[in-house]
Design an enzyme around this catalytic site. Structure first.
Site, PDB file in Angstrom:
ATOM      1  N   ALA A   1      -5.752   6.479  14.689  1.00 10.71           N
ATOM      2  CA  ALA A   1      -4.530   6.855  13.958  1.00 10.71           C
ATOM      3  C   ALA A   1      -3.307   6.878  14.873  1.00 10.71           C
ATOM      4  CB  ALA A   1      -4.723   8.209  13.278  1.00 10.71           C
TER       5      ALA A   1
ATOM      6  N   ASP B   1     -17.156   1.821   9.693  1.00 11.72           N
ATOM      7  CA  ASP B   1     -15.747   1.979  10.054  1.00 11.72           C
ATOM      8  C   ASP B   1     -15.605   2.158  11.574  1.00 11.72           C
ATOM      9  OD1 ASP B   1     -12.993   2.280   9.030  1.00 11.72           O
ATOM     10  OD2 ASP B   1     -13.156   4.272   9.946  1.00 11.72           O
TER      11      ASP B   1
ATOM     12  N   VAL C   1      -2.242   7.128   0.654  1.00  7.67           N
ATOM     13  CA  VAL C   1      -2.050   8.286   1.532  1.00  7.67           C
ATOM     14  C   VAL C   1      -1.154   7.914   2.722  1.00  7.67           C
ATOM     15  CG1 VAL C   1      -3.285   9.884   3.034  1.00  7.67           C
ATOM     16  CG2 VAL C   1      -4.260   9.276   0.828  1.00  7.67           C
TER      17      VAL C   1
ATOM     18  N   LYS D   1      -7.798  -2.528   9.140  1.00  9.52           N
ATOM     19  CA  LYS D   1      -8.643  -3.009  10.246  1.00  9.52           C
ATOM     20  C   LYS D   1      -9.390  -4.297   9.907  1.00  9.52           C
ATOM     21  CE  LYS D   1     -10.635   1.150  10.012  1.00  9.52           C
ATOM     22  NZ  LYS D   1      -9.714   2.127   9.547  1.00  9.52           N
TER      23      LYS D   1
ATOM     24  N   LYS E   1     -13.729  -0.303  14.484  1.00 10.63           N
ATOM     25  CA  LYS E   1     -12.816   0.167  15.549  1.00 10.63           C
ATOM     26  C   LYS E   1     -13.328  -0.246  16.922  1.00 10.63           C
ATOM     27  CE  LYS E   1     -11.250   4.093  12.813  1.00 10.63           C
ATOM     28  NZ  LYS E   1     -11.500   5.499  12.483  1.00 10.63           N
TER      29      LYS E   1
ATOM     30  N   GLY F   1       0.834  -1.199   0.000  1.00 19.69           N
ATOM     31  CA  GLY F   1       0.000   0.000   0.000  1.00 19.69           C
ATOM     32  C   GLY F   1       0.865   1.244   0.000  1.00 19.69           C
ATOM     33  N   THR F   2       0.787   2.004  -1.083  1.00 25.27           N
ATOM     34  CA  THR F   2       1.561   3.252  -1.172  1.00 25.27           C
ATOM     35  C   THR F   2       0.598   4.404  -1.455  1.00 25.27           C
ATOM     36  OG1 THR F   2       1.982   2.782  -3.503  1.00 25.27           O
ATOM     37  CG2 THR F   2       3.683   2.107  -1.941  1.00 25.27           C
TER      38      THR F   2
HETATM   39  N1  LIG Z   1      -5.911   8.030   5.833  1.00 22.91           N
HETATM   40  C1  LIG Z   1      -5.935   8.037   7.175  1.00 22.91           C
HETATM   41  O1  LIG Z   1      -5.892   9.095   7.834  1.00 22.91           O
HETATM   42  C2  LIG Z   1      -5.992   6.735   7.933  1.00 22.91           C
HETATM   43  C3  LIG Z   1      -5.961   6.765   9.348  1.00 22.91           C
HETATM   44  C4  LIG Z   1      -5.953   5.559  10.056  1.00 22.91           C
HETATM   45  C5  LIG Z   1      -6.010   4.365   9.351  1.00 22.91           C
HETATM   46  N2  LIG Z   1      -6.082   4.380   7.994  1.00 22.91           N
HETATM   47  C6  LIG Z   1      -6.141   3.082   7.313  1.00 22.91           C
HETATM   48  O2  LIG Z   1      -4.943   2.939   6.544  1.00 22.91           O
HETATM   49  C7  LIG Z   1      -5.211   2.138   5.399  1.00 22.91           C
HETATM   50  C8  LIG Z   1      -4.738   2.891   4.161  1.00 22.91           C
HETATM   51  O3  LIG Z   1      -5.466   4.100   4.077  1.00 22.91           O
HETATM   52  P1  LIG Z   1      -5.122   5.184   2.948  1.00 22.91           P
HETATM   53  O4  LIG Z   1      -5.862   6.417   3.341  1.00 22.91           O
HETATM   54  O5  LIG Z   1      -3.642   5.262   2.733  1.00 22.91           O
HETATM   55  O6  LIG Z   1      -5.822   4.524   1.652  1.00 22.91           O
HETATM   56  P2  LIG Z   1      -5.483   4.793   0.117  1.00 22.91           P
HETATM   57  O7  LIG Z   1      -4.885   6.133  -0.081  1.00 22.91           O
HETATM   58  O8  LIG Z   1      -6.707   4.398  -0.638  1.00 22.91           O
HETATM   59  O9  LIG Z   1      -4.309   3.737  -0.209  1.00 22.91           O
HETATM   60  C9  LIG Z   1      -4.512   2.359  -0.228  1.00 22.91           C
HETATM   61  C10 LIG Z   1      -3.305   1.725  -0.882  1.00 22.91           C
HETATM   62  O10 LIG Z   1      -3.476   0.306  -0.800  1.00 22.91           O
HETATM   63  C11 LIG Z   1      -3.113  -0.229  -2.067  1.00 22.91           C
HETATM   64  N3  LIG Z   1      -3.642  -1.583  -2.205  1.00 22.91           N
HETATM   65  C12 LIG Z   1      -4.930  -1.997  -2.294  1.00 22.91           C
HETATM   66  N4  LIG Z   1      -4.970  -3.334  -2.424  1.00 22.91           N
HETATM   67  C13 LIG Z   1      -3.693  -3.765  -2.431  1.00 22.91           C
HETATM   68  C14 LIG Z   1      -3.079  -5.036  -2.559  1.00 22.91           C
HETATM   69  N5  LIG Z   1      -3.794  -6.151  -2.712  1.00 22.91           N
HETATM   70  N6  LIG Z   1      -1.713  -5.116  -2.513  1.00 22.91           N
HETATM   71  C15 LIG Z   1      -0.971  -3.992  -2.359  1.00 22.91           C
HETATM   72  N7  LIG Z   1      -1.490  -2.769  -2.250  1.00 22.91           N
HETATM   73  C16 LIG Z   1      -2.838  -2.658  -2.282  1.00 22.91           C
HETATM   74  C17 LIG Z   1      -3.652   0.770  -3.060  1.00 22.91           C
HETATM   75  O11 LIG Z   1      -3.099   0.550  -4.327  1.00 22.91           O
HETATM   76  P3  LIG Z   1      -3.462   1.494  -5.605  1.00 22.91           P
HETATM   77  O12 LIG Z   1      -2.640   2.720  -5.401  1.00 22.91           O
HETATM   78  O13 LIG Z   1      -3.014   0.670  -6.758  1.00 22.91           O
HETATM   79  O14 LIG Z   1      -4.937   1.711  -5.560  1.00 22.91           O
HETATM   80  C18 LIG Z   1      -3.180   2.057  -2.383  1.00 22.91           C
HETATM   81  O15 LIG Z   1      -1.821   2.298  -2.678  1.00 22.91           O
HETATM   82  C19 LIG Z   1      -6.713   1.836   5.419  1.00 22.91           C
HETATM   83  O16 LIG Z   1      -6.935   0.585   6.001  1.00 22.91           O
HETATM   84  C20 LIG Z   1      -7.268   2.945   6.303  1.00 22.91           C
HETATM   85  O17 LIG Z   1      -8.470   2.577   6.943  1.00 22.91           O
HETATM   86  C21 LIG Z   1      -6.065   5.521   7.273  1.00 22.91           C
END
Ligand SMILES: NC(=O)c1ccc[n+]([C@@H]2O[C@H](COP(=O)([O-])OP(=O)(O)OC[C@H]3O[C@@H](n4cnc5c(N)ncnc54)[C@H](OP(=O)(O)O)[C@@H]3O)[C@@H](O)[C@H]2O)c1
Length: 359
Positions: free
Chosen positions: A157, A224, A28, A126, A228, A25-26
């Site tokens: 977070a 969501d 946000v 999660k 949690k 995952g790369t």
């Molecule tokens: N954003 C926040 O403030 C926050 C806070 C706490 C927790 N979280 C949690 O952190 C996680 C990521 O959040 P985010 O905001 O960074 O989401 P995001 O921006 O949508 O990024 C998700 C990343 O996961 C990649 N991905 C999806 N399926 C995959 C797989 N099978 N193998 C490898 N990579 C894969 C996506 O690839 P593509 O780029 O190809 O789509 C994307 O790079 C989530 O579970 C979220 O609930 C987020």
């Protein structure tokens, strides 16, 4: 049963072992984590693989590229988990960790298997710890055999709520009630909502500011928050099934099945029911907050609650989260953990902290 946590010896200098890491995952959060990897704090971490949903990279010269995240969008090998694990195995670092910064359920379902194979797992995802009970039990079984599961980033977070719950429980304290605001976006919406503007206008603004998911129904459904609450309930000793959490969705039935564009075009349909509830609450001197609650019998509920003016949840700002824990020892006043509960930098830092704790 709680995860095995790294131990620290107060006053004794810790020599960090090198840690080989694969990042899944790369987006946000993953992108913010890659930035942290370039800091001195992460000097003990060797990135040996990184992947998004379509591509991956295991070559050292590409992994060291500061534009790795952007380049992975177009360049790199096709996704293949086995090759990423092989890259971990091939590294001589004594500690090997898989970092899951996705929301992918399929990847989460592999966490237990990875732990059983001797890798540690650090996750912001999660889906396993807050998912079906059999999956969570498989995770506990794998942890009982060894391996560590860094899950600080899954709730708040990285606010120190999971660690606090585990620590209190480890000291023989027991949770009596847990109550709070577990969603940054819902916190923002109800901290702002005073009836002076329609809820839909506020929601549009929150979406523009990046406080909601692109499809705000992910936030408004309460699912969501429910995940949690499940994670925290399980940490506190309540092995709840997802259907044991009562969830009140703010999305009207008529808008649940439509596509995102249609939903966004019909946001005004949210306004009237919420305005009526707000007016009723205001007439009694209260206000609305989207709360998660758990009591000592394991009853769990997520939904909109009318709270009095002196309720702790009325003292939140921006996208703050709040977790109020009453326990057998914190029984006069709750122990309250509060602060920014969303955002890439703090979430990535929670991942980093869990990874460094392995060294
Ligand atoms: N954003 C926040 O403030 C926050 C806070 C706490 C927790 N979280 C949690 O952190 C996680 C990521 O959040 P985010 O905001 O960074 O989401 P995001 O921006 O949508 O990024 C998700 C990343 O996961 C990649 N991905 C999806 N399926 C995959 C797989 N099978 N193998 C490898 N990579 C894969 C996506 O690839 P593509 O780029 O190809 O789509 C994307 O790079 C989530 O579970 C979220 O609930 C987020």
């Amino acid at each position: 049963m709680s995860a095995v946590l790294a131990t620290e010896v107060p006053g004794k200098a810790q020599v960090a072992s090198p840690i080989a890491a694969v990042l899944l995952g790369t987006g946000v959060v993953g992108g913010a984590f890659l930035k942290l990897l370039n800091t001195q704090a992460a000097a003990s971490i060797r990135l040996v693989g990184a992947a998004n949903s379509r591509r991956q990279q295991i070559r050292a010269e590409h992994l060291a590229d500061r534009a790795l995240r952007e380049k992975l969008k177009n360049l790199g090998d096709p996704r293949n988990d086995a090759e990423l694990l092989h890259a971990l195995d091939a590294n001589d670092a004594p500690v090997k960790v898989i970092i899951d910064a996705t929301a992918c359920g399929t990847l989460a379902s592999r966490h237990a298997e990875w732990l059983a194979r001797g890798y540690h797992v650090v996750t912001a995802n999660k889906s396993l710890a807050g998912g079906d009970l059999p999956g969570w039990r498989a995770l506990q079984a794998a942890l009982a055999q060894g391996g560590r599961y860094g899950d600080s980033a899954t709730v708040g977070a990285g606010l120190p709520v999971i660690s606090t719950l585990r620590r209190l429980r480890g000291c023989g304290d027991a949770l009596l009630t847990l109550e709070g605001v577990f969603s940054g976006s819902l916190s923002y919406l109800f901290n702002q909502y005073d009836g002076s503007q329609p809820f839909s206008a506020l929601l549009r603004r929150a979406r523009e500011l990046g406080y909601t998911e692109p499809d705000p129904r992910c936030d408004l459904s309460g699912e969501d928050v429910a995940r949690k609450l499940l994670i925290l309930a399980r940490c506190a000793g309540f092995a709840l099934r997802p259907d044991e959490v009562e969830v009140e969705s703010l999305v009207p039935e008529s808008l649940r099945g439509v596509d995102v564009e249609t939903f966004l075009a019909r946001l005004e349909e949210l306004d009237e029911p919420l305005a009526a509830r707000h007016a009723e609450a205001k007439a009694r001197g209260g206000s609305l907050r989207f709360l998660a609650r758990l009591n000592q019998r394991g009853r769990a509920r997520v939904g909109l609650v009318e709270v009095p003016a002196d309720h702790p949840a009325t003292r939140l700002y921006g996208t703050d989260n709040q977790f109020a824990l009453s326990t057998t020892r914190y029984n006069t006043q709750p122990l309250v953990i509060q602060g920014p509960g969303a955002g890439p930098e703090v979430t990535a830092q929670a991942l980093l902290g869990d990874v460094l704790a392995l060294g």
